[in-house]
Design a protein around this motif. Structure first.
Motif, PDB file in Angstrom:
ATOM      1  N   VAL A   1      -2.230  -5.290 -16.407  1.00  0.00           N
ATOM      2  CA  VAL A   1      -2.532  -5.039 -17.819  1.00  0.00           C
ATOM      3  C   VAL A   1      -1.451  -6.176 -18.546  1.00  0.00           C
ATOM      4  CG1 VAL A   1      -3.293  -3.062 -17.690  1.00  0.00           C
ATOM      5  CG2 VAL A   1      -0.903  -3.227 -17.809  1.00  0.00           C
ATOM      6  N   LEU A   2      -1.862  -6.173 -19.828  1.00  0.00           N
ATOM      7  CA  LEU A   2      -1.162  -7.472 -20.659  1.00  0.00           C
ATOM      8  C   LEU A   2       0.413  -7.207 -20.418  1.00  0.00           C
ATOM      9  CD1 LEU A   2      -2.925  -8.322 -23.720  1.00  0.00           C
ATOM     10  CD2 LEU A   2      -2.414  -9.624 -21.935  1.00  0.00           C
ATOM     11  N   ALA A   3       0.953  -5.669 -20.784  1.00  0.00           N
ATOM     12  CA  ALA A   3       2.574  -5.620 -20.854  1.00  0.00           C
ATOM     13  C   ALA A   3       2.988  -5.939 -19.475  1.00  0.00           C
ATOM     14  CB  ALA A   3       2.671  -4.139 -21.105  1.00  0.00           C
ATOM     15  N   ASN A   4       2.172  -5.598 -18.328  1.00  0.00           N
ATOM     16  CA  ASN A   4       2.744  -5.812 -17.139  1.00  0.00           C
ATOM     17  C   ASN A   4       2.901  -7.385 -16.920  1.00  0.00           C
ATOM     18  OD1 ASN A   4       4.344  -4.699 -14.677  1.00  0.00           O
ATOM     19  ND2 ASN A   4       2.255  -5.244 -13.666  1.00  0.00           N
ATOM     20  N   TYR A   5       1.860  -8.042 -17.393  1.00  0.00           N
ATOM     21  CA  TYR A   5       1.657  -9.453 -17.070  1.00  0.00           C
ATOM     22  C   TYR A   5       2.799 -10.320 -17.789  1.00  0.00           C
ATOM     23  CZ  TYR A   5      -0.325 -14.226 -17.616  1.00  0.00           C
ATOM     24  OH  TYR A   5      -0.519 -15.423 -17.825  1.00  0.00           O
ATOM     25  N   MET A   6       2.988  -9.699 -18.859  1.00  0.00           N
ATOM     26  CA  MET A   6       4.206 -10.253 -19.564  1.00  0.00           C
ATOM     27  C   MET A   6       5.505 -10.055 -18.787  1.00  0.00           C
ATOM     28  SD  MET A   6       5.910  -9.041 -23.361  1.00  0.00           S
ATOM     29  CE  MET A   6       6.810  -8.241 -22.198  1.00  0.00           C
ATOM     30  N   TYR A   7       5.729  -9.023 -18.477  1.00  0.00           N
ATOM     31  CA  TYR A   7       7.126  -8.606 -17.895  1.00  0.00           C
ATOM     32  C   TYR A   7       7.145  -9.334 -16.678  1.00  0.00           C
ATOM     33  CZ  TYR A   7      10.744  -6.194 -15.572  1.00  0.00           C
ATOM     34  OH  TYR A   7      11.944  -5.809 -14.942  1.00  0.00           O
ATOM     35  N   ASP A   8       5.921  -9.776 -15.760  1.00  0.00           N
ATOM     36  CA  ASP A   8       5.973 -10.417 -14.840  1.00  0.00           C
ATOM     37  C   ASP A   8       6.434 -11.989 -15.050  1.00  0.00           C
ATOM     38  OD1 ASP A   8       5.352  -9.397 -12.492  1.00  0.00           O
ATOM     39  OD2 ASP A   8       3.215 -10.199 -12.308  1.00  0.00           O
ATOM     40  N   LYS A   9       5.903 -12.579 -16.236  1.00  0.00           N
ATOM     41  CA  LYS A   9       6.109 -13.840 -16.646  1.00  0.00           C
ATOM     42  C   LYS A   9       7.542 -13.780 -17.230  1.00  0.00           C
ATOM     43  CE  LYS A   9       2.408 -15.952 -15.784  1.00  0.00           C
ATOM     44  NZ  LYS A   9       2.384 -16.601 -14.612  1.00  0.00           N
ATOM     45  N   LEU A  10       8.074 -13.157 -17.768  1.00  0.00           N
ATOM     46  CA  LEU A  10       9.094 -12.953 -18.240  1.00  0.00           C
ATOM     47  C   LEU A  10      10.396 -13.146 -17.124  1.00  0.00           C
ATOM     48  CD1 LEU A  10       9.533 -11.051 -21.715  1.00  0.00           C
ATOM     49  CD2 LEU A  10       9.178 -13.335 -21.417  1.00  0.00           C
ATOM     50  N   PHE A  11      10.382 -12.068 -16.586  1.00  0.00           N
ATOM     51  CA  PHE A  11      11.522 -11.551 -15.525  1.00  0.00           C
ATOM     52  C   PHE A  11      11.359 -12.092 -14.095  1.00  0.00           C
ATOM     53  CE2 PHE A  11      12.071  -8.983 -19.264  1.00  0.00           C
ATOM     54  CZ  PHE A  11      12.876  -9.563 -19.878  1.00  0.00           C
ATOM     55  N   ARG A  12       9.942 -12.332 -13.625  1.00  0.00           N
ATOM     56  CA  ARG A  12       9.860 -12.872 -12.194  1.00  0.00           C
ATOM     57  C   ARG A  12       9.705 -14.282 -12.298  1.00  0.00           C
ATOM     58  NH1 ARG A  12       6.838  -8.216 -11.582  1.00  0.00           N
ATOM     59  NH2 ARG A  12       8.160  -6.380 -11.096  1.00  0.00           N
ATOM     60  N   ALA A  13       8.646 -14.630 -12.997  1.00  0.00           N
ATOM     61  CA  ALA A  13       8.388 -16.185 -12.828  1.00  0.00           C
ATOM     62  C   ALA A  13       9.417 -16.886 -14.095  1.00  0.00           C
ATOM     63  CB  ALA A  13       7.230 -16.394 -13.534  1.00  0.00           C
ATOM     64  N   ASN A  14       9.972 -16.127 -14.870  1.00  0.00           N
ATOM     65  CA  ASN A  14      11.313 -16.594 -15.764  1.00  0.00           C
ATOM     66  C   ASN A  14      10.447 -17.852 -16.592  1.00  0.00           C
ATOM     67  OD1 ASN A  14      13.583 -15.663 -15.527  1.00  0.00           O
ATOM     68  ND2 ASN A  14      13.831 -16.387 -13.476  1.00  0.00           N
ATOM     69  N   ASP A  15       8.998 -17.603 -16.801  1.00  0.00           N
ATOM     70  CA  ASP A  15       8.634 -18.567 -17.699  1.00  0.00           C
ATOM     71  C   ASP A  15       8.338 -17.693 -19.129  1.00  0.00           C
ATOM     72  OD1 ASP A  15       6.951 -20.224 -19.156  1.00  0.00           O
ATOM     73  OD2 ASP A  15       5.429 -20.504 -17.442  1.00  0.00           O
ATOM     74  N   TRP A  16       9.585 -18.021 -20.012  1.00  0.00           N
ATOM     75  CA  TRP A  16       9.479 -17.400 -21.316  1.00  0.00           C
ATOM     76  C   TRP A  16       8.505 -17.909 -22.333  1.00  0.00           C
ATOM     77  CZ3 TRP A  16      15.512 -17.556 -22.765  1.00  0.00           C
ATOM     78  CH2 TRP A  16      16.043 -16.635 -21.513  1.00  0.00           C
ATOM     79  N   GLY A  17       8.035 -19.168 -22.088  1.00  0.00           N
ATOM     80  CA  GLY A  17       6.881 -19.667 -22.937  1.00  0.00           C
ATOM     81  C   GLY A  17       5.449 -18.900 -22.677  1.00  0.00           C
ATOM     82  N   VAL A  18       5.192 -18.914 -21.645  1.00  0.00           N
ATOM     83  CA  VAL A  18       3.996 -17.881 -21.331  1.00  0.00           C
ATOM     84  C   VAL A  18       4.140 -16.570 -21.496  1.00  0.00           C
ATOM     85  CG1 VAL A  18       2.359 -17.505 -19.710  1.00  0.00           C
ATOM     86  CG2 VAL A  18       2.823 -19.669 -19.780  1.00  0.00           C
ATOM     87  N   GLY A  19       5.416 -16.037 -21.202  1.00  0.00           N
ATOM     88  CA  GLY A  19       5.478 -14.581 -21.555  1.00  0.00           C
ATOM     89  C   GLY A  19       5.569 -14.163 -22.895  1.00  0.00           C
TER      90      GLY A  19
END
Lengths: 410, 385
Positions: free
Chosen positions: A365-383
């Motif tokens: 879901v979106l919120a978890n996708y965002m968390y993935d991007k922000l803190f696992r992939a460290n991709d702040w832009g996409v997050g």
């Protein structure tokens, strides 16, 4: 320093600081800046009273601005920059990159499913319980027990439901209730009844209710008898279209119910069944949110003027007519409020997916996708870009709430 | 419904039954977890929790006495004793149905029959658990495994709570996380109340330009997803030197809780009688005095409502703690986070998981049942219009 001690000091500093701030700022205002004596005493009192509200408001405005206002702007900026390039402005590149990811579309699709199912089911169950418990003697106890999951954390609820969905090898005892029930089915009459006849009835009933609702929404537009003005025409049309689509969906899944060939006798890993596992996750949130809907709708039902119901009874209306034609229309405003409040909760749902599947098996879901991007992939832009998508989805409700609040204050 | 004017009693019964069914359905999941937390690991994997409430037939694995218990008689080694009390974790008060000596042939022998292990060893088991074991060779140190099918009465233990709260090691021990959660929750509940109360008073009872705009802004901020705030605020905290830690999480919870606090308190304060406040003004009270002496005491129900909301929200929170509190050392982990980790690493150990989850659920549940009145009032003030 010991965290408990640190906590105690923070409470003292925080509370003392607040009280001190409010007390001394008022003192300084009254005694030093605009003293209420001397030749300009009257002017000074007036001026002090003009400044005072801002003294009262300052800490709150500061905290709100810093912790909620500023981040919205900053997230928007971050979503247009790339961290890897030292924060260079990249326009919509992050959004494009996000749109190209199948995981993002999976999250969008699932979020849409959540947005339809959870508010509808929670509000529906809430209304049902509110109505049923309205006049029975132990209604308050029943309501309190159904309300109870509100106090349970999403994580705790996830553990509770993981136990329900637990699967063990076929030859050992099942400790998850769902599989224990599932293992009882053997393609005989019992399973035909429970797995095909019952869903058919439920789906047909659902289609009938949704179809009727769509009809109710559209009918005032079609035949405008009298001079009644019809409000919210676009909203009504959208609602009706959604209704038609839902009717179509439920009728077409009827075919699936009758043609499916379920694997009897094998314990199922419910959370790994693509598509259906979304519903098993939604059940957790419905279980929690029904109590909320029930409490509010129950109060609304109590608020309905008794005369309207008595009049309907005298006119010979049956209980169902009273419920659908007298009560529901009168609490429509509350139903909308409950629906939108749950919708917002759904948009922010994170813990349940994070704890139960972590977005695997097509449950992102979106919120978890965002968390993935922000803190696992460290991709702040996409997050940040996906956070903006959540914000975008919330915005209509935000505007609607503000509009209503302003209307009330006038 | 319309019972007042005499509906059929059949409908009345249907209502009672369906409400009862719904309540049971809603309670069922929680009860399952609660009961599981009072069972041992063996019991949990042997049968579903619903079976634990009545006598159930289960296979239990026990051992005969080993070398130390054996005595040599006429050239064979003999062990005598009670199979149900010799072992380390054999339960008492069970009724034996049958038994076996191999995991592939459980229940191969009736009570009183003599089982053959195949290399000169025999075992005879009686209904009361006493047995006679003979062996040609000297028995091993630990004795032979025996699979006893037995009827077990309901049996519960508080051992899991002992483990999770006191004696457990590493992730199994929730005591530290419990206190960490408490450390997060208390300041994060108290601080926003004061700030919000002053602001709410200003928005409710003071005249100044821009008031309507501010109220609208608060209503708008109510629904802003806190997801947007994660990265900007983490950057900010790092920039000013707070970093990850309690101070950061307290500030974050304060900021995120303020819109609801201001909204709830303002709605309540607006409804307070105007006369009291104006009389006080006429008598020469300052706004500060009015607020502290009159408004705050009168607003207690609303303050309690918000306090409960904020308490439940901060206690149950995972996301804010993950982002603003828990650093790489994991020293400051909270209960929700630890449970998620347990789900990953000990997903099959339901005795630990269920107990850990229940420890974290118990406090909010207690608060919920004690203060339900205020919670309902707050909900109604917060959404019904």
């Amino acid at each position: 320093m010991n965290p408990a001690l640190q906590g105690l000091i923070t409470i003292l500093v925080g509370v003392g600081g607040c009280v001190g701030y409010f007390y001394f700022s008022n003192q300084i205002l009254d005694k030093v800046i605009f003293p209420a004596k001397g030749p300009k005493a009257g002017d000074n009192i007036n001026r002090a009273n003009q400044v005072r509200p801002w003294l009262f408001l300052f800490p709150a405005i500061f905290a709100l601005g810093l912790y909620l206002g500023y981040p919205v702007i900053e997230t928007l900026r971050l979503s247009l920059t790339d961290r890897a390039q030292g924060g260079a402005f990249v326009g919509f590149a992050n959004y494009n990159q996000m749109m190209a990811e199948p995981k993002f579309w999976e999250a969008i699709r699932n979020n849409m499913l959540w947005l339809i199912v959870v508010p509808a089911a929670s509000t529906g169950f809430g209304l049902l319980v509110a109505q049923l418990t309205d006049r029975i003697s132990w209604g308050n106890i029943a309501k309190s027990l159904i309300f109870m999951p509100m106090a349970i954390s999403f994580v705790g609820a996830s553990v509770i439901f993981k136990l329900i969905y637990d699967a063990r090898p076929a030859e050992t005892a099942q400790i998850g209730i769902l599989n224990a029930i599932w293992m009882q089915f053997d393609a005989g009459f019992g399973s035909l009844f429970v797995l095909q006849l019952l869903p058919t009835i439920v789906l047909l009933g659902f289609a009938a209710i949704v179809g009727y609702t769509a009809y109710v929404l559209v009918s005032p537009i079609i035949d405008r008898e009298g001079q009644r003005s019809v409000s919210f025409i676009p909203l009504r049309l959208i609602g009706a279209l959604l209704g038609v689509w839902l009717v179509w969906m439920s009728l077409s899944s009827l075919i699936g119910v009758w043609t499916a060939n379920p694997p009897y006798g094998e314990p199922q890993q419910w959370l790994t069944l693509p598509f259906w596992n979304n519903f098993f996750l939604m059940v957790v949130l419905i279980w929690i949110q029904t109590g909320f809907a029930m409490v509010i709708l129950s109060a609304a039902l109590r608020g309905i003027p008794e005369e309207t119901i008595e009049a309907a009874i005298i006119d010979g209306a049956n209980p169902f007519q009273i419920f659908f034609k007298i009560k529901v229309p009168q609490i429509m405003g509350t139903i909308v409020v409950v629906w939108t409040t749950i919708t917002i909760t759904v948009l922010k749902v994170f813990d349940i997916v994070f704890a139960m599947t972590n977005g695997q098996w097509e449950t992102q879901v979106l919120a978890n996708y965002m968390y993935d991007k922000l803190f696992r992939a460290n991709d702040w832009g996409v997050g940040s870009a996906s956070a903006m998508v959540i914000m975008l989805l919330v915005t209509p409700i935000l505007v609607w709430n503000v509009y209503n609040a302003r209307k009330e204050m006038r | 419904m319309s019972d007042t004017v005499g509906t059929k009693s059949a409908l009345g019964w249907a209502v009672h039954i369906s409400v009862a069914a719904l309540v049971l359905l809603w309670l069922f999941p929680t009860v399952g977890l609660l009961i599981s937390s009072f069972r041992t690991a063996d019991q949990i994997s042997a049968s579903g929790w619903w079976a634990s409430l009545s006598t159930s037939e289960q296979v239990i694995q026990v051992r005969t006495g080993g070398r130390d218990a054996a005595s040599e008689q006429d050239g064979v080694f003999v062990v005598q004793g009670n199979i149900l009390t010799d072992g380390e974790d054999a339960p008492g008060a069970v009724e034996i149905v049958d038994y076996g000596v191999s995991s592939r042939a459980i229940g191969a022998y009736q009570i009183g029959e003599t089982a053959e292990f195949g290399d000169g060893e025999t075992l005879t088991l009686n209904a009361d658990g006493t047995y006679l074991y003979t062996s040609v060779e000297e028995p091993g140190r630990r004795g032979q495994r025996v699979f006893v099918t037995a009827l077990l009465p309901p049996d519960f233990t508080t051992e899991n709570y002992q483990t999770v709260l006191f004696s457990g090691t590493g992730q199994d021990n929730m005591a530290k996380a419990f206190f960490n959660t408490l450390t997060v929750v208390i300041p994060a509940t108290i601080i926003p109340i004061l700030i919000a109360a002053f602001a709410a008073y200003a928005l409710a009872w003071m005249e100044f330009p821009g008031r309507a705009l501010l109220i609208a802004a608060v209503v708008g901020l109510l629904v802003v997803p806190l997801q947007l705030a994660l990265i900007p605020l983490l950057q900010l905290h790092n920039a000013v030197g707070i970093g990850k830690g309690y101070l950061g999480v307290w500030l974050a919870h304060t900021g995120f809780g303020l819109p609801l606090a201001i909204y709830l308190l303002r709605n309540y304060m607006v409804g307070l009688p105007r006369d009291i406040i104006e009389n006080a003004r006429v008598d020469g009270a300052t706004d500060f005095q009015i607020f502290v002496r009159i408004i705050l005491p009168l607003s207690f129900p609303a303050l309690a409502s918000f306090a409960i909301f904020q308490f439940l929200w901060t206690w149950n929170d995972l996301l804010v703690a993950l982002v603003f509190l828990i650093d790489a050392t994991g020293e400051t982990t909270v209960m929700t986070r630890q449970i998620v980790e347990l789900l990953g690493t000990r997903g099959g150990n339901w005795e630990i998981l269920a107990t850990a989850a229940f420890v974290s659920i118990a406090v909010p549940l207690a608060v919920f049942f004690a203060m339900q009145r205020y919670l309902v009032r707050g909900l109604l003030a917060g959404s019904v219009k």
